[in-house]
Design a protein around this motif. Structure first.
Motif, PDB file in Angstrom:
ATOM      1  N   GLN A  60      28.867  64.269 -48.115  1.00 11.43           N
ATOM      2  CA  GLN A  60      30.227  64.674 -48.468  1.00 11.43           C
ATOM      3  C   GLN A  60      31.249  63.925 -47.620  1.00 11.43           C
ATOM      4  O   GLN A  60      32.294  64.460 -47.265  1.00 11.43           O
ATOM      5  CB  GLN A  60      30.378  66.182 -48.316  1.00 11.43           C
ATOM      6  CG  GLN A  60      29.498  66.934 -49.281  1.00 11.43           C
ATOM      7  CD  GLN A  60      29.728  68.428 -49.208  1.00 11.43           C
ATOM      8  OE1 GLN A  60      30.627  68.912 -48.555  1.00 11.43           O
ATOM      9  NE2 GLN A  60      28.887  69.166 -49.907  1.00 11.43           N
ATOM     10  N   GLU A  61      30.947  62.683 -47.327  1.00  6.01           N
ATOM     11  CA  GLU A  61      31.849  61.864 -46.521  1.00  6.01           C
ATOM     12  C   GLU A  61      33.080  61.484 -47.350  1.00  6.01           C
ATOM     13  O   GLU A  61      33.101  61.635 -48.573  1.00  6.01           O
ATOM     14  CB  GLU A  61      31.112  60.617 -46.040  1.00  6.01           C
ATOM     15  CG  GLU A  61      29.938  60.958 -45.135  1.00  6.01           C
ATOM     16  CD  GLU A  61      29.039  59.771 -44.863  1.00  6.01           C
ATOM     17  OE1 GLU A  61      29.267  58.691 -45.430  1.00  6.01           O
ATOM     18  OE2 GLU A  61      28.097  59.943 -44.078  1.00  6.01           O
ATOM     19  N   LYS A  62      34.078  60.948 -46.659  1.00  2.93           N
ATOM     20  CA  LYS A  62      35.337  60.616 -47.309  1.00  2.93           C
ATOM     21  C   LYS A  62      35.141  59.633 -48.451  1.00  2.93           C
ATOM     22  O   LYS A  62      35.735  59.791 -49.525  1.00  2.93           O
ATOM     23  CB  LYS A  62      36.337  60.056 -46.298  1.00  2.93           C
ATOM     24  CG  LYS A  62      37.691  59.763 -46.936  1.00  2.93           C
ATOM     25  CD  LYS A  62      38.644  59.166 -45.955  1.00  2.93           C
ATOM     26  CE  LYS A  62      40.013  58.908 -46.534  1.00  2.93           C
ATOM     27  NZ  LYS A  62      40.096  58.439 -47.891  1.00  2.93           N
ATOM     28  N   ASN A  63      34.297  58.628 -48.275  1.00  2.00           N
ATOM     29  CA  ASN A  63      34.128  57.638 -49.350  1.00  2.00           C
ATOM     30  C   ASN A  63      33.478  58.253 -50.592  1.00  2.00           C
ATOM     31  O   ASN A  63      33.798  57.857 -51.714  1.00  2.00           O
ATOM     32  CB  ASN A  63      33.373  56.408 -48.866  1.00  2.00           C
ATOM     33  CG  ASN A  63      32.008  56.704 -48.293  1.00  2.00           C
ATOM     34  OD1 ASN A  63      31.671  57.851 -48.001  1.00  2.00           O
ATOM     35  ND2 ASN A  63      31.221  55.669 -48.107  1.00  2.00           N
ATOM     36  N   VAL A  64      32.619  59.230 -50.419  1.00  2.00           N
ATOM     37  CA  VAL A  64      32.024  59.934 -51.562  1.00  2.00           C
ATOM     38  C   VAL A  64      33.102  60.766 -52.264  1.00  2.00           C
ATOM     39  O   VAL A  64      33.204  60.758 -53.501  1.00  2.00           O
ATOM     40  CB  VAL A  64      30.846  60.830 -51.111  1.00  2.00           C
ATOM     41  CG1 VAL A  64      30.349  61.693 -52.255  1.00  2.00           C
ATOM     42  CG2 VAL A  64      29.714  59.974 -50.553  1.00  2.00           C
ATOM     43  N   ARG A  65      33.925  61.438 -51.487  1.00  2.00           N
ATOM     44  CA  ARG A  65      35.029  62.211 -52.074  1.00  2.00           C
ATOM     45  C   ARG A  65      36.025  61.299 -52.790  1.00  2.00           C
ATOM     46  O   ARG A  65      36.597  61.675 -53.808  1.00  2.00           O
ATOM     47  CB  ARG A  65      35.723  63.043 -50.987  1.00  2.00           C
ATOM     48  CG  ARG A  65      34.854  64.174 -50.457  1.00  2.00           C
ATOM     49  CD  ARG A  65      35.622  65.147 -49.580  1.00  2.00           C
ATOM     50  NE  ARG A  65      36.432  64.522 -48.557  1.00  2.00           N
ATOM     51  CZ  ARG A  65      36.041  64.298 -47.303  1.00  2.00           C
ATOM     52  NH1 ARG A  65      34.834  64.670 -46.918  1.00  2.00           N
ATOM     53  NH2 ARG A  65      36.857  63.741 -46.431  1.00  2.00           N
ATOM     54  N   ASP A  66      36.220  60.083 -52.255  1.00  2.23           N
ATOM     55  CA  ASP A  66      37.121  59.122 -52.901  1.00  2.23           C
ATOM     56  C   ASP A  66      36.604  58.692 -54.270  1.00  2.23           C
ATOM     57  O   ASP A  66      37.380  58.501 -55.200  1.00  2.23           O
ATOM     58  CB  ASP A  66      37.329  57.895 -52.012  1.00  2.23           C
ATOM     59  CG  ASP A  66      38.171  58.191 -50.781  1.00  2.23           C
ATOM     60  OD1 ASP A  66      38.864  59.231 -50.761  1.00  2.23           O
ATOM     61  OD2 ASP A  66      38.133  57.367 -49.847  1.00  2.23           O
ATOM     62  N   VAL A  67      35.299  58.551 -54.399  1.00  2.00           N
ATOM     63  CA  VAL A  67      34.706  58.224 -55.705  1.00  2.00           C
ATOM     64  C   VAL A  67      35.005  59.342 -56.696  1.00  2.00           C
ATOM     65  O   VAL A  67      35.470  59.090 -57.816  1.00  2.00           O
ATOM     66  CB  VAL A  67      33.172  58.000 -55.589  1.00  2.00           C
ATOM     67  CG1 VAL A  67      32.521  57.930 -56.957  1.00  2.00           C
ATOM     68  CG2 VAL A  67      32.880  56.743 -54.790  1.00  2.00           C
ATOM     69  N   ILE A  68      34.756  60.577 -56.284  1.00  2.00           N
ATOM     70  CA  ILE A  68      35.022  61.727 -57.150  1.00  2.00           C
ATOM     71  C   ILE A  68      36.500  61.789 -57.516  1.00  2.00           C
ATOM     72  O   ILE A  68      36.857  62.026 -58.680  1.00  2.00           O
ATOM     73  CB  ILE A  68      34.572  63.043 -56.463  1.00  2.00           C
ATOM     74  CG1 ILE A  68      33.079  63.014 -56.150  1.00  2.00           C
ATOM     75  CG2 ILE A  68      34.939  64.255 -57.307  1.00  2.00           C
ATOM     76  CD1 ILE A  68      32.188  62.859 -57.350  1.00  2.00           C
ATOM     77  N   TYR A  69      37.368  61.554 -56.551  1.00  2.00           N
ATOM     78  CA  TYR A  69      38.814  61.587 -56.800  1.00  2.00           C
ATOM     79  C   TYR A  69      39.219  60.520 -57.823  1.00  2.00           C
ATOM     80  O   TYR A  69      39.995  60.801 -58.736  1.00  2.00           O
ATOM     81  CB  TYR A  69      39.579  61.387 -55.491  1.00  2.00           C
ATOM     82  CG  TYR A  69      41.069  61.434 -55.669  1.00  2.00           C
ATOM     83  CD1 TYR A  69      41.734  62.652 -55.682  1.00  2.00           C
ATOM     84  CD2 TYR A  69      41.808  60.267 -55.834  1.00  2.00           C
ATOM     85  CE1 TYR A  69      43.102  62.714 -55.860  1.00  2.00           C
ATOM     86  CE2 TYR A  69      43.178  60.311 -56.016  1.00  2.00           C
ATOM     87  CZ  TYR A  69      43.816  61.531 -56.031  1.00  2.00           C
ATOM     88  OH  TYR A  69      45.167  61.586 -56.216  1.00  2.00           O
ATOM     89  N   ASP A  70      38.707  59.300 -57.666  1.00  2.00           N
ATOM     90  CA  ASP A  70      39.046  58.229 -58.607  1.00  2.00           C
ATOM     91  C   ASP A  70      38.595  58.564 -60.027  1.00  2.00           C
ATOM     92  O   ASP A  70      39.323  58.316 -60.987  1.00  2.00           O
ATOM     93  CB  ASP A  70      38.430  56.905 -58.172  1.00  2.00           C
ATOM     94  CG  ASP A  70      39.210  56.217 -57.072  1.00  2.00           C
ATOM     95  OD1 ASP A  70      40.260  56.755 -56.653  1.00  2.00           O
ATOM     96  OD2 ASP A  70      38.771  55.139 -56.631  1.00  2.00           O
ATOM     97  N   ILE A  71      37.408  59.123 -60.154  1.00  2.00           N
ATOM     98  CA  ILE A  71      36.897  59.464 -61.481  1.00  2.00           C
ATOM     99  C   ILE A  71      37.699  60.629 -62.069  1.00  2.00           C
ATOM    100  O   ILE A  71      38.078  60.610 -63.243  1.00  2.00           O
ATOM    101  CB  ILE A  71      35.387  59.777 -61.412  1.00  2.00           C
ATOM    102  CG1 ILE A  71      34.631  58.514 -60.982  1.00  2.00           C
ATOM    103  CG2 ILE A  71      34.875  60.284 -62.754  1.00  2.00           C
ATOM    104  CD1 ILE A  71      33.180  58.738 -60.644  1.00  2.00           C
ATOM    105  N   ALA A  72      37.991  61.620 -61.251  1.00  2.80           N
ATOM    106  CA  ALA A  72      38.801  62.754 -61.719  1.00  2.80           C
ATOM    107  C   ALA A  72      40.205  62.293 -62.105  1.00  2.80           C
ATOM    108  O   ALA A  72      40.808  62.829 -63.048  1.00  2.80           O
ATOM    109  CB  ALA A  72      38.878  63.833 -60.639  1.00  2.80           C
ATOM    110  N   SER A  73      40.714  61.297 -61.420  1.00  2.00           N
ATOM    111  CA  SER A  73      42.031  60.751 -61.751  1.00  2.00           C
ATOM    112  C   SER A  73      42.049  60.154 -63.155  1.00  2.00           C
ATOM    113  O   SER A  73      43.070  60.211 -63.848  1.00  2.00           O
ATOM    114  CB  SER A  73      42.445  59.691 -60.730  1.00  2.00           C
ATOM    115  OG  SER A  73      42.644  60.278 -59.471  1.00  2.00           O
ATOM    116  N   GLN A  74      40.938  59.589 -63.570  1.00  2.00           N
ATOM    117  CA  GLN A  74      40.850  59.050 -64.932  1.00  2.00           C
ATOM    118  C   GLN A  74      40.977  60.175 -65.958  1.00  2.00           C
ATOM    119  O   GLN A  74      41.634  60.015 -66.984  1.00  2.00           O
ATOM    120  CB  GLN A  74      39.541  58.282 -65.130  1.00  2.00           C
ATOM    121  CG  GLN A  74      39.467  57.003 -64.348  1.00  2.00           C
ATOM    122  CD  GLN A  74      40.564  56.031 -64.737  1.00  2.00           C
ATOM    123  OE1 GLN A  74      40.814  55.789 -65.917  1.00  2.00           O
ATOM    124  NE2 GLN A  74      41.241  55.501 -63.746  1.00  2.00           N
ATOM    125  N   ALA A  75      40.358  61.307 -65.682  1.00  2.00           N
ATOM    126  CA  ALA A  75      40.491  62.463 -66.581  1.00  2.00           C
ATOM    127  C   ALA A  75      41.949  62.925 -66.616  1.00  2.00           C
ATOM    128  O   ALA A  75      42.481  63.239 -67.690  1.00  2.00           O
ATOM    129  CB  ALA A  75      39.587  63.605 -66.131  1.00  2.00           C
TER     130      ALA A  75
END
Length: 83
Positions: A60-75
């Motif tokens: 659950q490191e920052k870079n993993v959260r950043d991936v989730i954030y980028d994908i959620a941003s597409q939604a």
């Protein structure tokens, strides 16, 4: 379904469907990760230096959260198109 024949309604439904698909994929990520499977875009993971193994290990490191954030941003972008 309701007999609506409108290009704008079709366009909105398309974007809603894409947003729902993205969110469903994100919500299912923990489940699939426990089964050694990751269905997230590799290019976005690589952009943040995240491997599939990071998801499988439940990091659950920052870079993993950043991936989730980028994908959620597409939604979110798809939902904004609908509005």
């Amino acid at each position: 379904i309701l007999g609506v024949r409108d290009i704008h309604a079709d366009h909105a439904a398309s974007h809603i469907g894409k947003a729902q698909g993205i969110v469903t994929c994100l919500r299912a990520t923990p489940y699939h990760s426990t089964r050694q499977k990751v269905f997230l875009p590799v290019d976005i993971c690589m952009l943040h230096g995240v491997s599939q193994e990071d998801f499988i290990r439940g990091k659950q490191e920052k870079n993993v959260r950043d991936v989730i954030y980028d994908i959620a941003s597409q939604a979110h972008i798809h939902l904004e198109h609908v509005r």
